[in-house]
Enzyme design. Structure first.
Site, short mmCIF file in Angstrom:
data_model
loop_
_atom_site.label_atom_id
_atom_site.label_comp_id
_atom_site.label_asym_id
_atom_site.label_seq_id
_atom_site.Cartn_x
_atom_site.Cartn_y
_atom_site.Cartn_z
N ASP A 24 0.85 -1.19 0.00
CA ASP A 24 0.00 0.00 0.00
C ASP A 24 0.89 1.24 0.00
O ASP A 24 1.73 1.41 0.87
CB ASP A 24 -0.90 0.01 1.24
N ASP A 78 -3.22 2.50 -5.82
CA ASP A 78 -2.20 2.63 -4.77
C ASP A 78 -1.97 1.34 -3.99
O ASP A 78 -1.29 1.34 -2.96
CB ASP A 78 -2.57 3.75 -3.80
N GLU A 79 -2.54 0.21 -4.44
CA GLU A 79 -2.42 -1.03 -3.69
C GLU A 79 -2.27 -2.22 -4.64
O GLU A 79 -3.02 -2.33 -5.61
CB GLU A 79 -3.66 -1.21 -2.81
#
Length: 420
Positions: free
Chosen positions: A17, A116-117
């Site tokens: 993350d 974002d992950e």
């Protein structure tokens, strides 16, 4: 009932993350340290009601500004930097980060869960790069050295455990690992239930009414009762409470919760019913398109209306299930209009959400004597999708999108719903 973990796969999966990704990217572009600055990313600096898309860790901690806050809620403080989103740049950086992961494992071992992950399966990488902790530390170091971006990494034997480890421990420590042996001590104490990945507020309330307030209580609840209440999702909830996840890389972790939806915060109060209906139709078009693109059709259509703060907020979220699944725009719109007319109280509207669930594969179309044009309506949707895929979302719009109430024209020029 207990679970025999010896019969389950014991993978090594990283869940990476990027901390406050949009804010961190903008901080680096502005020459700041993402972990030390006070920075907020907003959709439009000229609109005081503009939503905060991301806030740096210090801004969150010291000022309480978070994703979803409004521009007018940000204090007037010289230390706080406010910037507009640069979505195209964020997406380019995200692509480069995925290429960094590709140095360690092949592409098929990487699942980009969101911008974002990401999940990375490193089962066969230990003889090249070291154990899971070593690989996680190297990736974290390279992201900091090459992009100046901070991250947190959870490690688990499956996607679910890696994600839970990330959210509940690694985000505090930087890197953490959970194994099946950690389930009783780390997973079962979780309460309230909404802190468990995959359980939202509405589902939490239903579980609470059944006397379930912690993950441990969920793990010990009668499986047959959960299945009779929630169907296949009850089975998944039960086994997830034991840390069991047999999904392959790239598959949705909570498969039973798959739906297609769209939510939009309007830039002004919508007071006239015809204006509200214009936006509902535009959104039905977008939801139908997403549903078709995945080869699905749905039987349950949901409409949510959020009232303006000027009318003291509130609103409603209601669903209606139809006899035959659909992904046709006007079918969705007809159901949404029905829900709107029943539940709308005449207040100013500031937020609208629409969703299609109870999904099936879109490979069977039942003919009806009462709807002779059903096949043409079904095929027309795919033709419109083809034109928009080739020439852009704004290439073909309904006439309502050219009215003052329409939002589709403006959104067609955005990337990820925001300025490029």
């Amino acid at each position: 009932m207990t679970v025999d973990y010896s019969t389950l796969p014991h993978h090594k999966i990283l869940c990476v993350d990027m901390k406050s990704f949009y804010a961190s990217c903008s901080a680096v572009m502005e020459g700041y340290d993402p972990l030390e600055c006070y920075l907020a990313v907003v959709g439009n600096k000229e609109q005081q009601g503009s939503v905060v898309l991301a806030a740096s860790p210090k801004l969150k901690k010291e000022f309480g500004i978070k994703t979803g806050s409004r521009l007018f809620e940000i204090p007037k403080d010289d230390r706080i930097e406010i910037v507009e989103a640069k979505m195209a740049t964020y997406l380019r950086i995200a692509t480069e980060i995925t290429r960094l992961f590709n140095r360690y494992v092949p592409k098929e071992a990487i699942h980009v869960y969101s911008v974002d992950e990401s999940f990375i399966k490193i089962d066969k990488a230990d003889h090249l790069w070291g154990d899971a902790h070593t690989i996680a530390a190297q990736i974290k170091d390279e992201l900091n050295r090459e992009f100046q971006l901070p991250c947190a990494i959870g490690i688990g034997p499956n996607m679910l455990m890696a994600k839970l480890c990330l959210d509940l421990e690694a985000k505090k420590k930087g890197i953490a690992e959970w194994t099946y042996e950690d389930v009783p001590g780390k997973l079962w104490p979780i309460s309230p239930l909404r802190e468990m990945w995959g359980i939202g507020k509405r589902l939490e309330k239903r579980l609470n009414r059944m006397g379930i307030f912690s993950v441990g209580q969920l793990a010990r609840y009668d499986l047959e009762k959960l299945e009779s209440t929630f169907g296949i999702m009850g089975n998944q909830l039960y086994y997830h409470a034991w840390g069991v996840d047999l999904s392959e890389m790239g598959a949705p972790i909570m498969e039973g919760q798959v739906s297609f939806g769209k939510s939009q915060i309007l830039l002004r109060d919508y007071k006239e019913e015809h204006e509200i209906k214009h936006v509902i139709l535009e959104m039905c078009e977008e939801v139908a398109r997403r549903t078709r693109s995945h080869g699905k059709a749905g039987r349950t259509i949901s409409l949510g209306i959020g009232y303006s703060d000027s009318d003291f907020g509130g609103g409603f979220y209601r669903s209606h299930t139809i006899d035959e699944p659909t992904n046709v725009t006007m079918k969705l719109y007809q159901v949404c209009l029905k829900l709107f007319h029943i539940h709308y109280t005449g207040k100013n509207v500031r937020q609208i959400s629409i969703a299609v669930s109870n999904l099936v594969d879109d490979n069977i179309l039942q003919l009806s004597l009462f709807e002779p044009n059903r096949v043409k309506q079904h095929e027309l949707g795919f033709v419109v999708d083809l034109i928009r895929d080739r020439y852009g979302a704004g290439a073909l719009l309904r006439a309502i999108s050219y009215t003052e109430a329409g939002t589709a024209r403006k959104r067609a020029a955005l990337v990820g719903g925001h300025k490029a």
